[in-house]
Scaffold this motif. Sequence first.
Motif, PDB file in Angstrom:
ATOM      1  N   UNK A  51      -4.997   2.090 -27.424  1.00 62.71           N
ATOM      2  CA  UNK A  51      -5.875   1.470 -26.420  1.00 62.71           C
ATOM      3  C   UNK A  51      -5.168   0.290 -25.765  1.00 62.71           C
ATOM      4  N   UNK A  52      -4.431  -0.489 -26.571  1.00 61.19           N
ATOM      5  CA  UNK A  52      -3.708  -1.633 -26.016  1.00 61.19           C
ATOM      6  C   UNK A  52      -2.674  -1.179 -25.000  1.00 61.19           C
ATOM      7  N   UNK A  53      -1.981  -0.090 -25.282  1.00 60.39           N
ATOM      8  CA  UNK A  53      -0.983   0.427 -24.337  1.00 60.39           C
ATOM      9  C   UNK A  53      -1.667   0.968 -23.091  1.00 60.39           C
ATOM     10  N   UNK A  54      -2.768   1.717 -23.274  1.00 57.02           N
ATOM     11  CA  UNK A  54      -3.468   2.299 -22.129  1.00 57.02           C
ATOM     12  C   UNK A  54      -4.054   1.227 -21.211  1.00 57.02           C
ATOM     13  N   UNK A  55      -4.454   0.108 -21.779  1.00 55.77           N
ATOM     14  CA  UNK A  55      -5.007  -0.975 -20.964  1.00 55.77           C
ATOM     15  C   UNK A  55      -3.888  -1.891 -20.461  1.00 55.77           C
ATOM     16  N   UNK A  56      -2.908  -2.168 -21.303  1.00 55.06           N
ATOM     17  CA  UNK A  56      -1.875  -3.142 -20.970  1.00 55.06           C
ATOM     18  C   UNK A  56      -0.898  -2.692 -19.911  1.00 55.06           C
ATOM     19  N   UNK A  57      -0.495  -1.429 -19.942  1.00 54.36           N
ATOM     20  CA  UNK A  57       0.509  -0.953 -18.985  1.00 54.36           C
ATOM     21  C   UNK A  57      -0.024  -0.980 -17.550  1.00 54.36           C
ATOM     22  N   UNK A  58      -1.211  -0.424 -17.268  1.00 51.46           N
ATOM     23  CA  UNK A  58      -1.694  -0.513 -15.881  1.00 51.46           C
ATOM     24  C   UNK A  58      -1.970  -1.950 -15.434  1.00 51.46           C
ATOM     25  N   UNK A  59      -2.503  -2.755 -16.350  1.00 48.78           N
ATOM     26  CA  UNK A  59      -2.782  -4.149 -15.995  1.00 48.78           C
ATOM     27  C   UNK A  59      -1.486  -4.893 -15.703  1.00 48.78           C
ATOM     28  N   UNK A  60      -0.511  -4.740 -16.575  1.00 48.10           N
ATOM     29  CA  UNK A  60       0.779  -5.392 -16.358  1.00 48.10           C
ATOM     30  C   UNK A  60       1.459  -4.907 -15.098  1.00 48.10           C
ATOM     31  N   UNK A  61       1.386  -3.602 -14.842  1.00 42.53           N
ATOM     32  CA  UNK A  61       1.984  -3.052 -13.621  1.00 42.53           C
ATOM     33  C   UNK A  61       1.314  -3.589 -12.370  1.00 42.53           C
ATOM     34  N   UNK A  62      -0.013  -3.669 -12.405  1.00 46.03           N
ATOM     35  CA  UNK A  62      -0.751  -4.190 -11.249  1.00 46.03           C
ATOM     36  C   UNK A  62      -0.393  -5.650 -10.996  1.00 46.03           C
ATOM     37  N   UNK A  63      -0.352  -6.436 -12.056  1.00 44.52           N
ATOM     38  CA  UNK A  63      -0.005  -7.851 -11.893  1.00 44.52           C
ATOM     39  C   UNK A  63       1.432  -8.022 -11.405  1.00 44.52           C
ATOM     40  N   UNK A  64       2.332  -7.180 -11.890  1.00 41.33           N
ATOM     41  CA  UNK A  64       3.719  -7.235 -11.425  1.00 41.33           C
ATOM     42  C   UNK A  64       3.805  -6.869  -9.950  1.00 41.33           C
ATOM     43  N   UNK A  65       3.056  -5.869  -9.533  1.00 43.19           N
ATOM     44  CA  UNK A  65       3.023  -5.479  -8.119  1.00 43.19           C
ATOM     45  C   UNK A  65       2.475  -6.613  -7.263  1.00 43.19           C
ATOM     46  N   UNK A  66       1.384  -7.238  -7.709  1.00 36.65           N
ATOM     47  CA  UNK A  66       0.808  -8.347  -6.945  1.00 36.65           C
ATOM     48  C   UNK A  66       1.766  -9.533  -6.854  1.00 36.65           C
ATOM     49  N   UNK A  67       2.485  -9.822  -7.932  1.00 33.10           N
ATOM     50  CA  UNK A  67       3.438 -10.932  -7.870  1.00 33.10           C
ATOM     51  C   UNK A  67       4.589 -10.606  -6.927  1.00 33.10           C
ATOM     52  N   UNK A  68       5.024  -9.347  -6.899  1.00 30.66           N
ATOM     53  CA  UNK A  68       6.074  -8.940  -5.957  1.00 30.66           C
ATOM     54  C   UNK A  68       5.610  -9.055  -4.515  1.00 30.66           C
ATOM     55  N   UNK A  69       4.375  -8.603  -4.242  1.00 29.08           N
ATOM     56  CA  UNK A  69       3.833  -8.722  -2.885  1.00 29.08           C
ATOM     57  C   UNK A  69       3.679 -10.188  -2.486  1.00 29.08           C
ATOM     58  N   UNK A  70       3.267 -11.015  -3.429  1.00 26.79           N
ATOM     59  CA  UNK A  70       3.129 -12.444  -3.144  1.00 26.79           C
ATOM     60  C   UNK A  70       4.479 -13.070  -2.820  1.00 26.79           C
ATOM     61  N   UNK A  71       5.505 -12.714  -3.570  1.00 26.14           N
ATOM     62  CA  UNK A  71       6.845 -13.224  -3.293  1.00 26.14           C
ATOM     63  C   UNK A  71       7.336 -12.743  -1.931  1.00 26.14           C
ATOM     64  N   UNK A  72       7.110 -11.479  -1.629  1.00 25.93           N
ATOM     65  CA  UNK A  72       7.526 -10.931  -0.338  1.00 25.93           C
ATOM     66  C   UNK A  72       6.810 -11.635   0.811  1.00 25.93           C
ATOM     67  N   UNK A  73       5.503 -11.853   0.670  1.00 26.33           N
ATOM     68  CA  UNK A  73       4.741 -12.560   1.705  1.00 26.33           C
ATOM     69  C   UNK A  73       5.218 -13.988   1.881  1.00 26.33           C
ATOM     70  N   UNK A  74       5.560 -14.640   0.781  1.00 30.03           N
ATOM     71  CA  UNK A  74       6.062 -16.014   0.870  1.00 30.03           C
ATOM     72  C   UNK A  74       7.388 -16.066   1.607  1.00 30.03           C
TER      73      UNK A  74
END
Length: 176
Positions: A51-74
Amino acid sequence: MATATDRAPHQVQVHTPTTQRVDVPRRGYDVSGGGIKTLLPERGPSTSQIIAVLVGVPTGGTLLLLSGLSLLGTIIGLAIATPVFIFFSPVIVPAVVTIGLAVTGILTAGACGLTGLMSLSWMINFIRQVHGTTVPDQLDSVKRRMADMADYVGQKTKDAGQEIQTKAQDVKRSSS
């Protein structure tokens, strides 16, 4: 000077092992054979790990994507805004300095206020520890002392009243 023949000969001790070392297999690993089995544990992952992997991987991936988009926008925003900053720098620099000083002043005032409150709190706790009593205990002590003083004053008043009465009776007897 001493020569090699004058010195005492070195003694050499030879130790032979009395017991043989037995390799104990580590828990969960197969040491008898080779291959991939030696790297995998005997049991599979637990339900909570799955359950930790099933919840953690998508959450971590989403947060990583958002941080990348934020860096790109900056980076894009900075590339677009740099010419504007250079053009308006005679206005922006004094404004930034003024705002920076204002923020610094507000933060300094807050830090000084917080330091003052912490100092007062420390002093109150220090005084409590030195005297060994708390405020309610001190109030009880003051109440007891006030009650004792009231009893004392009441007794003195009665004594003074009796003394006056005795003197009045003595004067009355002596005048009659």
